[in-house]
Design an enzyme around this catalytic site. Structure first.
Site, PDB file in Angstrom:
ATOM      1  N   GLU A   1       0.270  -1.463  -0.013  1.00 49.54           N
ATOM      2  CA  GLU A   1      -0.002  -0.235   0.372  1.00 49.54           C
ATOM      3  C   GLU A   1       0.700   0.953  -0.025  1.00 49.54           C
ATOM      4  OE1 GLU A   1      -2.502  -0.845  -1.006  1.00 49.54           O
ATOM      5  OE2 GLU A   1      -4.041  -0.320  -0.644  1.00 49.54           O
TER       6      GLU A   1
ATOM      7  N   THR B   1      -5.345   6.813  -5.700  1.00 51.58           N
ATOM      8  CA  THR B   1      -5.307   7.690  -4.252  1.00 51.58           C
ATOM      9  C   THR B   1      -4.282   8.141  -3.639  1.00 51.58           C
ATOM     10  OG1 THR B   1      -5.921   4.842  -4.333  1.00 51.58           O
ATOM     11  CG2 THR B   1      -4.802   5.882  -2.170  1.00 51.58           C
TER      12      THR B   1
HETATM   13  N1  HSE Z   1      -8.164   5.208   3.444  1.00 50.93           N
HETATM   14  C1  HSE Z   1      -7.882   5.518   1.991  1.00 50.93           C
HETATM   15  C2  HSE Z   1      -7.844   6.503   1.478  1.00 50.93           C
HETATM   16  C3  HSE Z   1      -8.081   3.989   1.874  1.00 50.93           C
HETATM   17  O1  HSE Z   1      -9.123   7.127   1.502  1.00 50.93           O
HETATM   18  O2  HSE Z   1      -7.319   6.899   1.166  1.00 50.93           O
HETATM   19  C4  HSE Z   1      -7.842   4.210   0.047  1.00 50.93           C
HETATM   20  O3  HSE Z   1      -8.035   3.001  -0.793  1.00 50.93           O
END
Ligand code: HSE
Length: 308
Positions: A128, A181
């Protein structure tokens, strides 16, 4: 050569109020992966179908996650990874998380499970980090644990599995545009007013309580995001219109799935979920954009073996 062929589910992170801490595991959409142990003492990505992703293990989230696991395992072993993507990158339903989580789960399984699920979450978080610049766990945790998960703490990593009320059904509409993201994180403010924080942590407590108490009204009241959604929703065409239609059609709540552009709802019962999905679909057709729509139970087991 020992190998395992697995289904790795898509996930909904944040669940409106729980930015970076809450997530849910889906059932009807996910990737497939084939993981094999070899005697090459090399990690190799040997096949990628369904997406253009790097074969270089340092640049591929699955490779990076497996490297983290093998560093902790301390023995030299070879791993071949085949990735069959159904979850598109930048979709908001945990595409990078699925590749990272699936890779470490598969290797751990083939090694006879030397690591706990919590440890696998930590390895997958390295993937991630590569994908978004931030090692968040709210997609990899539900993919690995199944069900709903809460990241109570990142340091030390502490993850709670939450109960899944039987009648909860999710819908997800995925507009065919990519929102990275990292870009969706760049629009968020680093500071939050105390007033908004109070609303948000009240809702997180409410949502967690609602899941424990099977209280669908409480779940519905708690699916509210006063911090992130107002900033990110502008990245998603017709977000407000879809949300209005979903809520009017009986959804318990509607919000951005992860960092978007997917929009999710939670619903009580399949009949309502189908009605809500139809309403979202009708509304989204007006945008002229292509989209996918998914209706899914909450997957309580996470990653599943297709073939051993
Ligand atoms: N919590 C993360 C965000 C998840 O919202 O950036 C990304 O999939």
């Amino acid at each position: 050569m020992k190998s395992v062929h697995i289904f790795v589910p898509a996930t909904i992170a944040n669940l409106s109020c729980g930015f970076d801490v809450l997530g849910a595991c889906l059932d009807t959409i996910g990737d497939e992966m084939k993981i094999s142990l070899t005697d090459t003492s090399e990690i190799r990505i040997t096949k990628i179908e369904g997406a253009k992703l790097p074969y270089d293990v340092d640049k591929n989230v699955a490779g990076v996650a497996v490297m983290a696991l093998l560093k902790a395992y301390k023995k030299k072993i070879g791993v071949d990874i085949e990735i069959y993507k159904n979850i598109k990158a930048g979709s908001g339903i945990g595409s990078s998380a699925a590749s990272s989580a699936g890779a470490v789960w598969g290797v751990n399984y083939l090694l006879g499970n030397p690591f706990s699920i919590l440890e696998l979450v930590a390895f997958a978080m390295e993937g991630e980090k590569l994908a978004s610049g931030n090692a968040h766990a709210d997609n990899v945790a539900p993919a690995l644990f199944g069900g709903f998960t809460l990241v109570r703490s990142y340091a030390p990593l502490d993850i709670i599995s939450l109960p899944v009320p039987k009648e909860l059904i999710a819908t997800v509409i995925h507009p065919q545009i990519e929102v990275k993201t990292a870009d969706a994180r760049a629009v968020i403010k680093q500071n939050v007013s105390l007033q908004k924080a109070i609303q948000q942590w009240g809702n997180i407590g409410g949502l967690v309580s609602g899941l424990f108490m099977n209280d669908y009204d409480l779940i519905s009241r708690s699916l509210e995001d006063v911090i992130i959604e107002p900033l990110r929703s502008i990245l998603i065409p017709s977000f407000n219109e879809v949300k209005n239609m979903a809520n009017k059609s009986g959804a318990l709540g509607c919000g951005i799935s992860g960092s978007g552009p997917s929009i999710f709802t939670l619903n009580k019962g399949m009949k309502t979920a189908k009605k809500v999905a139809d309403a979202m679909e009708n509304e989204y057709q007006k945008t002229g954009l292509d989209f996918d729509i998914h209706i899914s139970k909450i997957n309580t087991t996470g990653i599943k073996i297709i073939k051993n």
